[in-house]
Design a protein around this motif. Structure first.
Motif, PDB file in Angstrom:
ATOM      1  N   HIS A 103      26.600  49.777  25.853  1.00  0.00           N
ATOM      2  CA  HIS A 103      26.756  51.095  26.470  1.00  0.00           C
ATOM      3  C   HIS A 103      26.094  52.150  25.591  1.00  0.00           C
ATOM      4  O   HIS A 103      26.199  52.104  24.370  1.00  0.00           O
ATOM      5  CB  HIS A 103      28.257  51.397  26.629  1.00  0.00           C
ATOM      6  N   HIS A 105      26.432  55.606  24.722  1.00  0.00           N
ATOM      7  CA  HIS A 105      27.470  56.626  24.840  1.00  0.00           C
ATOM      8  C   HIS A 105      26.883  58.037  24.830  1.00  0.00           C
ATOM      9  O   HIS A 105      26.230  58.433  23.872  1.00  0.00           O
ATOM     10  CB  HIS A 105      28.474  56.442  23.693  1.00  0.00           C
ATOM     11  N   TRP A 143      25.199  57.586  20.544  1.00  0.00           N
ATOM     12  CA  TRP A 143      25.359  56.284  19.889  1.00  0.00           C
ATOM     13  C   TRP A 143      25.483  55.210  20.941  1.00  0.00           C
ATOM     14  O   TRP A 143      25.649  55.512  22.121  1.00  0.00           O
ATOM     15  CB  TRP A 143      26.523  56.304  18.897  1.00  0.00           C
ATOM     16  N   HIS A 145      27.159  51.252  21.742  1.00  0.00           N
ATOM     17  CA  HIS A 145      28.151  50.286  21.261  1.00  0.00           C
ATOM     18  C   HIS A 145      28.439  49.266  22.342  1.00  0.00           C
ATOM     19  O   HIS A 145      28.159  49.487  23.520  1.00  0.00           O
ATOM     20  CB  HIS A 145      29.430  50.997  20.805  1.00  0.00           C
ATOM     21  N   HIS A 147      30.325  47.191  25.097  1.00  0.00           N
ATOM     22  CA  HIS A 147      31.293  47.651  26.094  1.00  0.00           C
ATOM     23  C   HIS A 147      31.849  46.489  26.893  1.00  0.00           C
ATOM     24  O   HIS A 147      32.036  46.558  28.097  1.00  0.00           O
ATOM     25  CB  HIS A 147      30.693  48.718  27.004  1.00  0.00           C
ATOM     26  N   HIS A 415      36.970  59.924  27.529  1.00  0.00           N
ATOM     27  CA  HIS A 415      35.506  59.876  27.615  1.00  0.00           C
ATOM     28  C   HIS A 415      35.075  59.628  29.050  1.00  0.00           C
ATOM     29  O   HIS A 415      35.509  58.658  29.675  1.00  0.00           O
ATOM     30  CB  HIS A 415      34.971  58.768  26.704  1.00  0.00           C
ATOM     31  N   HIS A 417      31.897  58.725  31.359  1.00  0.00           N
ATOM     32  CA  HIS A 417      30.532  58.194  31.326  1.00  0.00           C
ATOM     33  C   HIS A 417      29.628  58.974  32.286  1.00  0.00           C
ATOM     34  O   HIS A 417      30.095  59.506  33.302  1.00  0.00           O
ATOM     35  CB  HIS A 417      30.538  56.722  31.773  1.00  0.00           C
ATOM     36  N   LEU A 458      32.876  55.137  34.406  1.00  0.00           N
ATOM     37  CA  LEU A 458      34.147  54.897  33.745  1.00  0.00           C
ATOM     38  C   LEU A 458      34.673  56.201  33.147  1.00  0.00           C
ATOM     39  O   LEU A 458      33.903  57.059  32.704  1.00  0.00           O
ATOM     40  CB  LEU A 458      33.920  53.869  32.631  1.00  0.00           C
ATOM     41  N   HIS A 460      37.828  56.938  30.496  1.00  0.00           N
ATOM     42  CA  HIS A 460      38.851  56.173  29.761  1.00  0.00           C
ATOM     43  C   HIS A 460      39.145  56.786  28.409  1.00  0.00           C
ATOM     44  O   HIS A 460      38.412  57.643  27.929  1.00  0.00           O
ATOM     45  CB  HIS A 460      38.389  54.722  29.568  1.00  0.00           C
ATOM     46  N   HIS A 462      39.082  56.645  24.523  1.00  0.00           N
ATOM     47  CA  HIS A 462      38.223  55.977  23.537  1.00  0.00           C
ATOM     48  C   HIS A 462      39.004  55.452  22.342  1.00  0.00           C
ATOM     49  O   HIS A 462      38.420  54.928  21.393  1.00  0.00           O
ATOM     50  CB  HIS A 462      37.090  56.902  23.092  1.00  0.00           C
TER      51      HIS A 462
HETATM   52 CU1  C2O Z   1      31.789  55.050  24.073  1.00  0.00          CU
HETATM   53 CU2  C2O Z   1      33.238  53.702  27.649  1.00  0.00          CU
HETATM   54  O1  C2O Z   1      32.561  54.304  25.821  1.00  0.00           O
END
Ligand code: C2O
Ligand code: CU
Length: 478
Positions: A103, A105, A143, A145, A147, A415, A417, A458, A460, A462
């Motif tokens: 993902h 971010h 960044w 990361h 997922h 967070h 998306h 999404l 959610h 974090h």
């Molecule tokens: Cu940095 Cu759904 O995440």
């Protein structure tokens, strides 16, 4: 108290020494950013990034190396730097023992590239690949990361910085990425605690580490000159830790949050609070004298710890500088139409010391006791985890307002998306454009955004243990 130490309990001297070493000593570190090889963008051969295990010396040298998972087996992961508006292409090769996804971010990305296993793509099985290919519309600090099983994969080290450069470089002498994280390490072996589903972490504040680091280093140190102006790109990559940060020997301004430039840079006079997933771009001028050290200070329990040390080893000729110029705005930063906006309500419930009596889990009503037995602890609007229907279905271009009530005893970092939002403040003012909102227990806060990015997004917490135990929902824009 969680201090940045990894003390062995057998030897008092060693423990003291280790602790002192962790908070005071410094190793000269080379520049952390390295530039990926250019040249593959136009060809179908994507630059490869391999998710795989590796070993890094996280703890002091008298400890063994720590087994991690990282991109190209390294930690800290690669710093990807691209120009604003460029196309980013990476072929992710999965050499992990479990499925993964990647993902990006904070990038206002096309939905199919968002990397959310189970929502925007299938998790990439071991031995397989996925091609990520998208444009980066905004300059700033982002960044990437893992997922899939994020609570484990991010904790193991699967992340890196994505730096999108402004077309005209801002007037700074250097640009440093500082990724802040904490690791939960066994104090004897320096290996990661493998219990990623610990009940206490899930039901309380999340998985918090006992070893705090910047770019994987407990004694992160940079040599600087007095009078130097640095851009510090702070990224909180921790699973759950909220970093409270101050400056010493530095005069600084916050220039951007979550990748998005502020209209007016604000001079830093109080602690900067970064929840998991959040970023801040600071400009700082070194004001400490030659021979001294300046610090990025982590504030905790009334104490300050050196998160990064800046050793002043010289003096720049041009000593005094003006207040920095603002960073150029990114496109589409306005959130108009607040009055007519669609209203959405989100109640966050659950956790230890909470008010949740019962909630829907996989279509069935469960008592809190039954939820605990299922290792699930949190609900959004009475439902644990993902629902078949989205929290809201929005029309493309519509403005939405989400009022969020944190009816729990813990902070959460919400967070979204795909789109950034602004907080709607009292009196109708709006806050800075962000992608993650840190909320404390009992708070009601409201965010607003323009649903201009089609797809399934999404939304959610974090704090990754919370996301894994119920705090996850989604929105659809069509
Ligand atoms: Cu940095 Cu759904 O995440
Ligand atoms: Cu949370």
């Amino acid at each position: 108290m969680c201090e940045p130490k990894l003390a062995r309990t057998t030897n008092e001297n060693e423990m003291t020494h280790t602790r002192r070493a962790f908070i005071q000593s410094g190793l000269a570190m080379s520049a952390l950013s390295f530039f990926p090889k250019a040249g593959s963008a136009a060809t179908p051969e994507f630059q490869v990034m391999t998710a795989q295990s590796g070993a890094v010396q996280l703890a002091p040298p008298d400890y063994p190396k720590t087994e991690i998972w990282g991109y190209d087996g390294k930690f800290p992961g690669p710093v990807i730097r691209v120009r604003q508006g460029a196309r980013l292409q990476r072929r992710l090769v999965n050499k992990l023992p479990q499925a993964t996804s990647l993902h990006w971010h904070g990038v206002r990305i096309s939905n199919a590239m968002d990397g959310v296993a189970g929502l925007t793509q299938d998790a990439i099985p071991t031995g397989e690949t996925f091609d990520y290919d998208f444009a980066v519309p905004d300059a700033g600090t982002f960044w990437f990361h893992a997922h899939n099983r994020s609570v484990e994969q991010v904790a193991r080290g699967l992340y890196g910085a994505l730096i999108v450069e402004e077309p005209i470089a801002p007037d700074v002498d250097r640009d440093e990425v500082l990724i802040l994280d904490d690791w939960l390490l066994n104090p004897e072996t320096a290996q990661l605690d493998p219990d990623f589903e610990a009940v206490h972490d899930r039901s309380h504040a999340g998985r918090r580490g006992n070893f705090v680091a910047t770019n994987g280093s407990f004694n992160s140190t940079l040599n600087v000159s007095q009078g130097e102006r640095m851009r510090l790109r702070l990224i909180n990559a921790a699973n759950a830790r909220i970093f409270v940060l101050g400056l010493s020997g530095l005069k600084g301004w916050v220039m951007a949050f979550d990748g998005m430039p502020l209209v007016t840079p604000s001079e830093i006079s109080e602690p900067i609070i970064l929840g998991p997933g959040q970023r801040a771009d600071l400009f700082v001028d070194v004001i400490a004298d030659e021979g001294e050290s300046a610090h990025l200070v982590r504030l905790e329990d009334g104490q300050g710890f050196a998160q990064t040390e800046f050793r002043v080893t010289g003096t720049l000729a041009s000593a005094v500088r003006d207040v920095p110029q603002v960073l150029p705005p990114n496109p589409n930063m306005d959130v108009p139409g607040l009055e007519q906006a669609r209203r959405i309500r989100l109640n966050m419930e659950g956790g230890a010391m909470g008010n949740l009596d019962a909630a829907i889990l996989e279509g069935e009503r469960k008592t809190f006791r039954q939820l605990v037995d299922a290792n699930q602890f949190w609900a959004f609007n009475g439902t644990v985890g993902m629902t078949e229907k989205p929290l809201a279905s929005l029309s493309r271009g519509e403005t939405a307002r989400v009022e969020i009530y944190n009816d729990t005893s813990f902070p959460h970092a919400m967070h979204l998306h795909g789109m950034h939002f602004r907080e709607v403040l009292e009196g109708g003012e709006v806050g800075p454009l962000r992608d993650t909102l840190l909320m404390f227990g009992g708070e009601t806060r409201e965010i607003a955004f323009v649903a201009d990015n089609p797809g399934k997004w999404l939304f959610h917490c974090h704090m990754l243990s919370h996301a894994a135990s119920g705090m996850m929902t989604w929105l659809e824009v069509a």
